[in-house]
Design an enzyme around this catalytic site. Structure first.
Site, PDB file in Angstrom:
ATOM      1  N   GLY A 501       0.842  -1.196   0.000  1.00  0.00           N
ATOM      2  CA  GLY A 501       0.000   0.000   0.000  1.00  0.00           C
ATOM      3  C   GLY A 501       0.868   1.233   0.000  1.00  0.00           C
ATOM      4  O   GLY A 501       2.090   1.143  -0.102  1.00  0.00           O
ATOM      5  N   GLY A 502       0.221   2.377   0.114  1.00  0.00           N
ATOM      6  CA  GLY A 502       0.952   3.638   0.109  1.00  0.00           C
ATOM      7  C   GLY A 502       1.961   3.683   1.249  1.00  0.00           C
ATOM      8  O   GLY A 502       3.053   4.214   1.121  1.00  0.00           O
ATOM      9  N   GLY A 504       3.466   1.075   2.818  1.00  0.00           N
ATOM     10  CA  GLY A 504       4.571   0.130   2.714  1.00  0.00           C
ATOM     11  C   GLY A 504       4.040  -1.264   2.439  1.00  0.00           C
ATOM     12  O   GLY A 504       2.914  -1.418   1.969  1.00  0.00           O
ATOM     13  N   ASP A 616     -11.071   7.114   4.631  1.00  0.00           N
ATOM     14  CA  ASP A 616     -10.603   6.334   3.483  1.00  0.00           C
ATOM     15  C   ASP A 616     -11.406   5.039   3.388  1.00  0.00           C
ATOM     16  O   ASP A 616     -10.851   3.951   3.314  1.00  0.00           O
ATOM     17  CB  ASP A 616      -9.099   6.081   3.597  1.00  0.00           C
ATOM     18  CG  ASP A 616      -8.472   5.738   2.240  1.00  0.00           C
ATOM     19  OD1 ASP A 616      -9.156   5.930   1.211  1.00  0.00           O
ATOM     20  OD2 ASP A 616      -7.325   5.278   2.215  1.00  0.00           O
TER      21      ASP A 616
END
Ligand SMILES: *[C@@H]1O[C@H](CO)[C@@H](O)[C@H](O)[C@H]1NC(C)=O
Ligand SMILES: *[C@@H]1O[C@H](CO)[C@@H](O)[C@H](O)[C@H]1NC(C)=O
Ligand SMILES: *[C@@H]1O[C@H](CO)[C@@H](O)[C@H](O)[C@H]1NC(C)=O
Length: 834
Positions: A501-502, A504, A616
């Site tokens: 993911g963003g 890691g 999110d």
């Protein structure tokens, strides 16, 4: 014993090195090459030495060796004067090859002078400069010396720059620079402008700097910039300079944690601004406008830099920012974004659609929001051209196929090999050391740290939920030694990666006591990551709920950012909907998953003294355990919601495209209803089993929310549902479900249902479905309807106070912190607050 000592020493040295590398906090380029082409003298600018041409010959493979000096005295007397005096001429295709030790973003800067050399006249040069897959420059034309700057993404371990002169012509170069750039400089967060569809894949595009402007201030030269960039003043681009005024407060600039850093722009840029000249007239209503010449037929990446150096108090400034005719930052409010600090550096990224004129217009103007004094500011602006569909940044339609790697530098290879061997030795040593240590550790393991099991963690959670917010650094019982994490993940075995993911990579792991976990390991370089890491620990240590993924521990040793969660056997909801080949879920299962996640979100919104907004919500953040029980995950972006006396939290727009609440996007004001919107998109995603944004589809189908709403409004949603569900959903159940999703997607937050309402309606949709599957349809469905009808009516009922009690009775409370108590609580609070 000796073995251990040596490796302890090595590790110590390594840590000291890391310490200094991290805490000097300046980006240090891994690769840098500076060449003063055509001259056999070094030139020093600031701290950079541009190598004499003969010293740089190891990088070059060319049939020519023509060095020229200029006879012109028109070269401007700037820092870079020395670089433009000489040039190397290429009459045949030639290549520079540079070894790249750190893949990713690299600056390429070409210095070119149009003034005549001894024998060659640059005005008759005709040539192409390219790298594999990209044309950088096609025919250089300019009235004065020029530095052409490119920011390219390098994926191999060498960079070959090819100069290809046209037949009977030649190419030239006055100087050349290749320097690593930080990858965090260009992230995939830029927002599209008309249509406001996210531009995907920005980090891999080749970019060319077209303008880089320091508003309201002087030129900032390469030697004064943190990354060797040049910033020019804005005056010559101002449409009407009488409307504008400069302000400067360089020493008060502050870089926020988790936001802009000096690498984005130095204080000399953030500390000066051009603002509206509105001091004398509180009725001022005009824009300050700049026109920037650009090449037609390309899309542009545009970065705005802001820093409020103009206001005296923190609630003075609201303004609009226009890119072309689009208001891209309506009622932009800097100080709220910065938690009430003035003079905090902020940037915002956009990608334009293809530009069809020779100008890009940027304006700032007053907003009518909050009766504030009319004013608007801009501190800096960068405009970068994005390569066209064939990969070119020049006006050509084809890009030469990637050429061979040319002659290689032997020195480079030898250095590389030696460094490689050293690294391998170090890693092997580390491995043995760790193994040894682990053996010892294992003996003490159960005494030093016992991973909290999911059940035990409830008590741990409540222990901390009553205190004030804890920060990641504080010791609250979840901290786990790094070696234990290493052991659990087989030393971060790449084959154990279950997600990226963003933040890691996410690894599957298992502790020695058999507890299965998911281990999220952050990229330690990412500032953004650190903030999200903290948020996630703070949030998850306060919340315990059956439908929220539990945090089992974390590790912040050695600047690691590791989060350890309960393991969710069945992965993301998204993976069960499309794209992974997993068996399709039935309607009832899907409904139960939606209900579970709605419960989790409802708890976030109402179960705690202050509402928490997830920010999110998406199908990739809804995880499924071995029984397909849904749990909401990823609290990295969460924000504590409004205090009781406020109605919204104003904050930077974050979240995922396709799920983003348009109202939040417009106003940057966050309420629980933004989560409700995103959840509505998830509901349609569950029903239609397709990505929320699919650029490969025809235009009207790209955005799922828009498309599904179109069909829903026509009453024909059944036309676009997942074919696997066709004929398996009872029409009533579908109607209820679709109606619920539709309400979630209402344009204005106030018109959307609360998460509690959504939850209730989904349960009702499930009842309607089950009635037909297991029982006599006629009898039972009427029973259920009679039983539930009061609540059904309430869905459309504005009087929320009366509906509250009825909701509470209807919802079966299946867990400790379930709906009904919190519902009562939230209603109590609401009526007392009024
Ligand atoms: C640029 O840096 C030099 C020293 O490195 C300093 O003397 C000068 O004032 C700086 N200029 C600006 C505009 O900051
Ligand atoms: C500012 O510019 C925008 C975009 O061109 C335009 O829509 C708006 O009306 C202008 N505002 C004023 C006050 O001129
Ligand atoms: C830029 O070039 C790459 C590779 O050649 C290509 O995949 C990409 O689509 C191009 N970008 C645009 C905006 O067309």
């Amino acid at each position: 014993m000796i073995e251990t000592c040596v490796f302890k020493l090595l590790i110590w040295v390594f840590c000291v090195f890391l310490y200094f590398a991290c805490f000097s906090c300046q980006f240090v380029p891994a690769d840098k090459y500076y060449i003063n082409c055509g001259s056999n003298e070094n030139v020093t600018i600031g701290s950079q030495v541009y190598l004499a041409d003969n010293l740089a010959s190891k990088y070059l493979s060319s049939p020519d060796n023509i060095l020229e000096a200029t006879t012109s005295n028109s070269i401007p007397q700037t820092d870079e004067f020395g670089l433009y005096k000489n040039a190397r001429i290429f009459t045949k295709s030639s290549k520079y090859t540079f070894k790249i030790s750190q893949k990713g973003r690299v600056w390429i800067r070409l210095y070119l002078s149009p003034f005549v050399f001894n024998t060659y006249n640059p005005s008759s040069a005709k040539f192409l400069v390219s790298i594999p897959n990209h044309v950088l420059l096609n025919d250089f034309k300019s009235d004065s010396v020029a530095k052409r700057e490119f920011l390219v993404n390098i994926t191999s371990d060498s960079l070959v720059i090819t100069l290809s002169p046209s037949e009977n012509s030649f190419a030239f170069l006055n100087a050349l620079e290749v320097v690593s750039a930080p990858d965090f400089l260009i992230t995939d967060d830029a927002q599209g402008v008309s249509p406001a569809v996210k531009f995907e894949g920005l980090p891999t595009q080749a970019l060319q700097t077209i303008r880089r402007v320091n508003m309201g201030g002087p030129t900032v030269t390469a030697k004064n910039d943190t990354l060797g960039r040049t910033w020019e003043p804005d005056t010559k681009y101002l449409l009407d300079s009488n409307l504008a005024r400069n302000v400067s407060k360089i020493n008060s600039v502050r870089y926020p944690s988790g936001g802009a850093t000096a690498e984005f722009a130095p204080k000399t840029v953030y500390g000066t601004a051009t603002k509206m000249r509105s001091e004398d007239d509180p009725g001022s209503n005009f824009n300050v406008t700049w026109d920037f010449p650009v090449d037609q037929g390309f899309r542009y990446f545009v970065r705005f830099h802001f820093c409020d150096v103009a206001s005296n108090s923190t609630n003075d400034l609201y303004f609009n920012v226009y890119l072309g005719p689009s208001n891209v930052l309506p009622d932009f409010d800097l100080t709220t974004i910065n938690q009430n600090f003035l003079a905090t550096a902020v940037y915002r990224d956009f990608v334009t659609s293809t530009i069809s004129s020779s100008n890009l217009r940027v304006s700032i103007g007053p907003s009518s929001f909050g009766n504030s004094y009319p004013d608007a500011i801009l501190n800096g602006l960068e405009i970068m051209k994005i390569n066209n569909s064939v990969g070119s940044l020049g006006g050509v339609d084809t890009v030469p196929s990637s050429s061979g790697s040319g002659s290689k530098s032997n020195v480079g290879v030898i250095v590389g090999v030696i460094a490689g061997i050293a690294i391998v030795l170090f890693i092997v040593g580390l491995f043995f050391y760790i193994r040894r240590k682990r053996r010892l550790e294992r003996l003490h393991h159960s005494k030093t740290w016992v991973p909290l099991s999911v059940n035990a963690s409830y008590t741990m959670g409540s222990k901390f939920s009553n205190g004030t917010t804890t920060s990641a650094g504080s010791d609250f019982g979840y901290r786990c030694p790094f070696v234990a994490v290493q052991e659990a993940t087989n030393n971060f075995d790449e084959s154990w990666v279950i997600g990226i993911g963003g933040f890691g990579k996410v690894y599957k792991g298992e502790f020695s006591d058999g507890t299965k976990v998911a281990v999220k390991r952050g990229n330690p370089r990412s500032q953004q990551g650190l903030a999200e890491f903290r948020t996630e620990i703070e949030m998850l240590s306060q919340f315990r709920h059956r439908h929220l993924v539990s945090l089992i521990g974390y590790c912040d040793e050695k600047s690691e950012m590791i989060l350890i969660y309960e393991y969710m056997e069945n992965g993301t909801l998204k993976s069960h909907l499309y794209g992974s080949g997993l068996p399709s879920l039935g309607w009832k299962e899907r409904l139960e998953i939606c209900i579970g996640s709605a419960r989790g979100l409802h708890y976030l919104h109402t179960g705690y003294a202050k509402a928490v907004i997830h920010r999110d919500v998406k199908s990739a953040n809804i995880l499924l355990d071995e029984t397909f029980l849904a749990k909401v995950a990823d609290f990295g972006l969460s924000k504590t919601g409004p205090e009781l006396d406020q109605t919204h939290v104003s904050t930077a727009v974050k979240g995922s495209f396709g799920y983003l609440d348009p109202e939040y996007f417009r106003r940057q004001q966050l309420t629980e209803k933004s989560d409700v919107y995103s959840f509505g998109v998830v509901l349609f995603e569950v029903l239609c089993a397709r990505p929320v944004i699919d650029p490969s589809l025809p235009r009207e189908m790209v955005n799922l929310a828009e498309w599904a709403m179109k069909w829903q409004k026509r009453g024909q949603l059944d036309q676009i549902i997942d074919p696997n569900l066709a004929g398996k959903i009872k029409p009533d159940s579908l109607r209820k479900f679709a109606e619920t999703a539709e309400k979630c997607l209402a344009d204005f937050g106030v018109d959307r249902p609360s998460m509690g309402d959504v939850l209730w309606n989904l349960e009702y949709a499930l009842q309607l479905q089950e009635a037909v599957l297991h029982n006599d349809p006629e009898e039972n469905s009427t029973n259920i309807i009679r039983e539930l009808s009061p609540q059904l009516n309430n869905f459309n009922n504005d009087d929320s106070t009366t509906s509250a009690g009825q909701h509470d009775m209807s919802v079966v409370d299946d867990d400790l912190s379930g709906v009904s108590m919190s519902r009562v609580f939230s209603q109590l609070v609401k009526s007392e607050g009024r």
